[in-house]
Design an enzyme around this catalytic site. Structure first.
Site, PDB file in Angstrom:
ATOM      1  N   GLY A  49       0.109   1.901   7.415  1.00  0.00           N
ATOM      2  CA  GLY A  49       0.836   0.627   7.392  1.00  0.00           C
ATOM      3  C   GLY A  49       2.338   0.809   7.503  1.00  0.00           C
ATOM      4  O   GLY A  49       3.115   0.192   6.787  1.00  0.00           O
ATOM      5  N   LYS A  50       2.748   1.637   8.436  1.00  0.00           N
ATOM      6  CA  LYS A  50       4.175   1.899   8.598  1.00  0.00           C
ATOM      7  C   LYS A  50       4.912   0.684   9.162  1.00  0.00           C
ATOM      8  O   LYS A  50       6.062   0.436   8.805  1.00  0.00           O
ATOM      9  CB  LYS A  50       4.394   3.123   9.492  1.00  0.00           C
ATOM     10  CG  LYS A  50       3.976   4.427   8.821  1.00  0.00           C
ATOM     11  CD  LYS A  50       4.319   5.643   9.639  1.00  0.00           C
ATOM     12  CE  LYS A  50       3.361   5.889  10.789  1.00  0.00           C
ATOM     13  NZ  LYS A  50       1.984   6.200  10.370  1.00  0.00           N
ATOM     14  N   SER A  51       4.235  -0.074  10.025  1.00  0.00           N
ATOM     15  CA  SER A  51       4.928  -1.197  10.684  1.00  0.00           C
ATOM     16  C   SER A  51       5.495  -2.189   9.679  1.00  0.00           C
ATOM     17  O   SER A  51       6.604  -2.688   9.845  1.00  0.00           O
ATOM     18  CB  SER A  51       3.974  -1.933  11.621  1.00  0.00           C
ATOM     19  OG  SER A  51       3.213  -1.015  12.349  1.00  0.00           O
TER      20      SER A  51
ATOM     21  N   ARG B  95       0.843  -1.173   0.000  1.00  0.00           N
ATOM     22  CA  ARG B  95       0.000   0.000   0.000  1.00  0.00           C
ATOM     23  C   ARG B  95       0.891   1.240   0.000  1.00  0.00           C
ATOM     24  O   ARG B  95       2.008   1.196   0.540  1.00  0.00           O
ATOM     25  CB  ARG B  95      -0.818  -0.016   1.299  1.00  0.00           C
ATOM     26  CG  ARG B  95      -2.243   0.368   1.104  1.00  0.00           C
ATOM     27  CD  ARG B  95      -3.168  -0.104   2.171  1.00  0.00           C
ATOM     28  NE  ARG B  95      -2.816   0.183   3.536  1.00  0.00           N
ATOM     29  CZ  ARG B  95      -3.544  -0.209   4.574  1.00  0.00           C
ATOM     30  NH1 ARG B  95      -4.639  -0.900   4.368  1.00  0.00           N
ATOM     31  NH2 ARG B  95      -3.193   0.069   5.792  1.00  0.00           N
TER      32      ARG B  95
ATOM     33  N   CYS C  59     -17.036  17.008   2.967  1.00  0.00           N
ATOM     34  CA  CYS C  59     -16.794  17.639   4.272  1.00  0.00           C
ATOM     35  C   CYS C  59     -17.907  18.671   4.516  1.00  0.00           C
ATOM     36  O   CYS C  59     -18.743  18.889   3.645  1.00  0.00           O
ATOM     37  CB  CYS C  59     -15.422  18.321   4.299  1.00  0.00           C
ATOM     38  SG  CYS C  59     -15.302  19.748   3.216  1.00  0.00           S
TER      39      CYS C  59
HETATM   40  P1  ADP Z   1       0.590   2.928  11.071  1.00  0.00           P
HETATM   41  O1  ADP Z   1       1.714   2.508  11.971  1.00  0.00           O
HETATM   42  O2  ADP Z   1       1.084   3.551   9.791  1.00  0.00           O
HETATM   43  O3  ADP Z   1      -0.412   3.801  11.737  1.00  0.00           O
HETATM   44  P2  ADP Z   1       0.028   0.117  11.031  1.00  0.00           P
HETATM   45  O4  ADP Z   1       1.362  -0.330  10.623  1.00  0.00           O
HETATM   46  O5  ADP Z   1      -0.345  -0.042  12.449  1.00  0.00           O
HETATM   47  O6  ADP Z   1      -0.204   1.626  10.615  1.00  0.00           O
HETATM   48  O7  ADP Z   1      -1.040  -0.595  10.084  1.00  0.00           O
HETATM   49  C1  ADP Z   1      -2.413  -0.336  10.177  1.00  0.00           C
HETATM   50  C2  ADP Z   1      -3.209  -1.516   9.714  1.00  0.00           C
HETATM   51  O8  ADP Z   1      -3.098  -1.702   8.296  1.00  0.00           O
HETATM   52  C3  ADP Z   1      -2.746  -2.825  10.331  1.00  0.00           C
HETATM   53  O9  ADP Z   1      -3.879  -3.515  10.753  1.00  0.00           O
HETATM   54  C4  ADP Z   1      -2.049  -3.535   9.195  1.00  0.00           C
HETATM   55  O10 ADP Z   1      -2.137  -4.941   9.311  1.00  0.00           O
HETATM   56  C5  ADP Z   1      -2.789  -3.065   7.985  1.00  0.00           C
HETATM   57  N1  ADP Z   1      -1.971  -3.071   6.748  1.00  0.00           N
HETATM   58  C6  ADP Z   1      -0.702  -2.667   6.629  1.00  0.00           C
HETATM   59  N2  ADP Z   1      -0.278  -2.778   5.350  1.00  0.00           N
HETATM   60  C7  ADP Z   1      -1.307  -3.266   4.640  1.00  0.00           C
HETATM   61  C8  ADP Z   1      -1.503  -3.592   3.248  1.00  0.00           C
HETATM   62  N3  ADP Z   1      -0.535  -3.426   2.344  1.00  0.00           N
HETATM   63  N4  ADP Z   1      -2.707  -4.084   2.885  1.00  0.00           N
HETATM   64  C9  ADP Z   1      -3.690  -4.239   3.804  1.00  0.00           C
HETATM   65  N5  ADP Z   1      -3.578  -3.959   5.109  1.00  0.00           N
HETATM   66  C10 ADP Z   1      -2.402  -3.471   5.547  1.00  0.00           C
HETATM   67 MG    MG Z   2       2.386   2.820  13.846  1.00  0.00          MG
END
Ligand code: ADP
Ligand code: MG
Length: 648
Positions: A69-71, A44, A460
């Site tokens: 999805g930073k993690s 993503r 909005c």
């Molecule tokens: P952030 O740290 O950027 O706020 P997270 O890493 O916590 O976000 O991810 C948020 C959610 O999105 C998690 O539940 C993760 O599993 C999901 N996620 C991350 N990458 C993808 C992806 N490529 N497709 C679908 N879901 C994803």
């Molecule tokens: Mg995070």
């Protein structure tokens, strides 16, 4: 280490490497593992690019919206690299969550926090430092991810030296700093322990760093690079061999519906409005209410519960809530036993709940970054969610007192105020303009995915508003009246709050035409309190300002934002009082006579107002549009102009 050489075969170009490409030697492996371990089929936003730069051993700054999805951008590469990835994350509860998810996916992830026993800590140290992941003479799987809080790094020399051993043995793959904007004092969420992270580059010079954040305006970015001793940023699409690779993702989240609602003047009415809103739009759905102060959070939680007859189950979260209670709250909230968390901004970093359907702001945030981030905790699962700000000019004064000592406190607050004040511009475009001016984020990164240009969001409050309900009025005369009165007060040695000034210029309230001017009186030997003396509105301003209370408030805020009025701060034992007085531009208006003002062609002040008919919140119709007769006003007998009872 020749990092670049590794990717040379993949995507190197004469002018640099395109990290967003999908033809690196590790591309296939990344995708396979992503599916197998994380159950995710497609990357993503800029995830793939960050993974590539990560695999290539680069220093990286990645700005991606909350929930983006930073993690994954470090967890996935960690699995493909030998050694351990150190993750520095600000919240224990978040660390717990991550470890739990990772372990469930079969990833060797551990944490070193206060709650880990001495024995366990020793065992982890041994596993990290012994070759081939052997501890106690027994082979064990290599630790791929180690989570710590910044405090752990800042305060534990033992930990630092242990890490030196790991790095020395070439086993420290990378250091990841989550919520990296906390490094900078210029950001909205500075945390002193993050400052110590400047040691990372010094102690482990060859270990690449990945800084992650959802918000990073240019000054914060600059500060962050300097503090972490990172080189200047380079473009991720044509990255030279040196430099910190910079990634941003589209920041606009289509599923968030922004709106600003007028905040009633009595505290009780605000609670009632919120309760009605929640029961009508989100019964039984999870939400957050952000409040300015700990006390507010507690009161709102209590009263919301009572006002809704127990229908809305609330919890409280702020810095003073005990850790065990915080954890308990998190759990009950996730299970749905608590519907709404009433919190200060202490609640947020790393909330891992996808189905937050609404985030209400009981008051404005201190900055637009803060507001964007706090409201962004809604709808992380991508489903439609609401972000509602209850706005009232008076809150701005309170916030002013709170931020008056902060670096850039006031300009940031005024940007927030401008946003809240705007009745016309699409919220998405406002965010885009703000972040593109204040950060390296290009305007186009706010465009909806697949859409080239930046267009209005269409959903909005300002997009949904019927343009007929907003009118633009020439308020040059009213501004002149206000400034003349403010000037007279100032000359008399007095000061008024924004709120008082609103009543005063309208000749409203019991003390109709009295202002605190002139004759100072000493009280308790210390503070000087100006005595009340009469202020002749007729003489000074040719009568009262003929605007409703709300519109007068709007105009005063407008005057503040355009520096016709300025704020003055007076510290008291408990807080800082905020007053308004004529600003540098006031004289350009006040030197005219009333007659001149009325007849001049050059009219510098125009202001947007909501048309009366479109206001549903006020039933009271005693809005005076005409200037009342002299006698009536001077005697102060007419009290009918007063629309709302005293504030708070
Ligand atoms: P952030 O740290 O950027 O706020 P997270 O890493 O916590 O976000 O991810 C948020 C959610 O999105 C998690 O539940 C993760 O599993 C999901 N996620 C991350 N990458 C993808 C992806 N490529 N497709 C679908 N879901 C994803
Ligand atoms: Mg995070």
């Amino acid at each position: 280490q020749n990092r670049i050489a590794r990717s040379a075969g993949g995507s190197s170009r004469k002018d640099g490497i395109d990290y967003n490409a999908a033809n690196f030697e590790w591309t296939h492996e990344l995708k396979t593992r992503m599916r197998k371990v994380f159950g995710i089929d497609n990357f993503r936003l800029c995830q793939q690019g960050v993974c590539n730069a990560n695999m290539d051993g680069r220093d990286i700054v990645c700005v991606m919206p909350t929930g983006g999805g930073k993690s994954l951008t470090y967890q996935l590469p960690a699995l493909l690299t030998s050694g351990c990835t150190l993750v520095i994350s600000p919240l224990i509860s978040l660390i717990h969550d991550q470890i739990m998810h990772l372990q469930e996916a079969g990833v060797e992830a551990v944490m070193l926090t206060g709650s880990v026993s001495k024995e366990e800590t020793k065992r982890i140290y041994a596993r990290l430092t012994s070759p081939y992941g052997i501890s106690d003479g027994r082979p064990s799987r290599e630790i791929k991810l180690l989570y710590i809080t910044p405090e752990k790094f800042a305060k534990s020399k033992t930990f630092q030296s242990m890490l030196t051993n790991v790095a020395g043995a070439g086993k420290l793959a990378r250091v990841v700093i989550d919520e990296a904007h906390c490094v900078s004092q210029l950001g909205h969420d500075f945390r002193p322990d993050y400052k110590k992270l400047s040691l990372l580059r010094q102690l482990y010079p060859s270990v690449p760093i990945l800084a992650l954040s959802a918000t990073c305006p240019p000054k914060v970015l600059e500060d962050l690079l300097k503090t972490l001793k990172l080189r200047p940023v380079v473009d991720s699409q044509c990255a030279p061999a040196e430099g910190t690779v910079y990634f941003t993702a589209p920041l606009y989240r289509k599923n968030l519906h922004y709106s600003i609602r007028p905040k009633p003047s009595s505290a009780q009415a605000v609670i009632k409005a919120m309760a009605e809103y929640i029961l009508e739009h989100h019964p039984n759905e999870s939400g957050i209410i952000y409040c300015l102060a700990k006390k507010d959070a507690a009161t709102v939680a209590q009263e919301l519960y009572e006002t809704s007859g127990g229908k809305i189950r609330t919890g409280v979260y702020h810095a003073d809530v005990a850790d065990s209670d915080k954890e308990n709250l998190h759990k009950r909230w996730r299970k749905g036993e608590i519907q709404v968390v009433c919190a200060t901004i202490a609640f947020g970093l790393g909330i891992d709940k996808g189905d937050v359907r609404f985030v209400l702001h009981h008051s404005m945030s201190k900055s637009l970054e803060g507001f964007y981030q706090e409201s962004g905790r809604a709808g992380r699962d991508g489903k439609d969610s609401d972000c509602v700000l209850y706005y009232r000019a008076q809150d701005a004064a309170r916030l002013s007192g709170m931020v008056c000592g902060d670096v850039e406190g006031q300009p940031k607050l005024y940007d927030m105020l401008r946003f809240a004040h705007d009745l016309k511009q699409c919220r998405k475009i406002q965010f885009a303009n703000y972040f593109s001016i204040s950060s390296h984020v290009s305007l186009s990164s706010w465009a909806t995915e697949g859409e080239g240009a930046l267009t209005r969001c269409g959903h909005c409050d300002n997009c949904a508003r019927d343009p007929q309900t907003v009118e633009e009025k020439d308020v040059t005369l009213e501004a002149w009246q206000i400034l003349r009165i403010a000037e007279a007060i100032k000359k008399g040695g007095g000061l008024e709050t924004l709120n008082k000034l609103v009543d005063l210029v309208r000749g409203a309230g019991g003390a109709s035409f009295e202002a605190k001017t002139g004759g100072r009186k000493r009280i308790r030997g210390k503070c000087k309190v100006p005595e009340k003396t009469g202020l002749d509105l007729e003489e000074i301003a040719g009568g009262k300002v003929g605007l409703s209370k709300e519109d007068t408030e709007r105009l005063l805020v407008e005057l503040l934002m355009s520096h016709y009025l300025i704020e003055e701060f007076k510290p008291t034992a408990y807080s800082t009082n905020v007053y308004v007085s004529p600003g540098p531009k006031a004289i350009s208006l006040t030197r005219w006579t009333r007659d001149e003002v009325e007849h001049r062609t050059q009219r510098p002040l125009r202001c947007h107002f909501l048309k009366k008919t479109s206001r549903k919140s006020k039933v009271n119709t005693s809005v005076t549009q005409t200037v009342p007769s002299n006698t009536a006003s001077r005697n102060g007998k007419k009290k009918t102009n007063r629309i709302t009872s005293s504030d708070e």
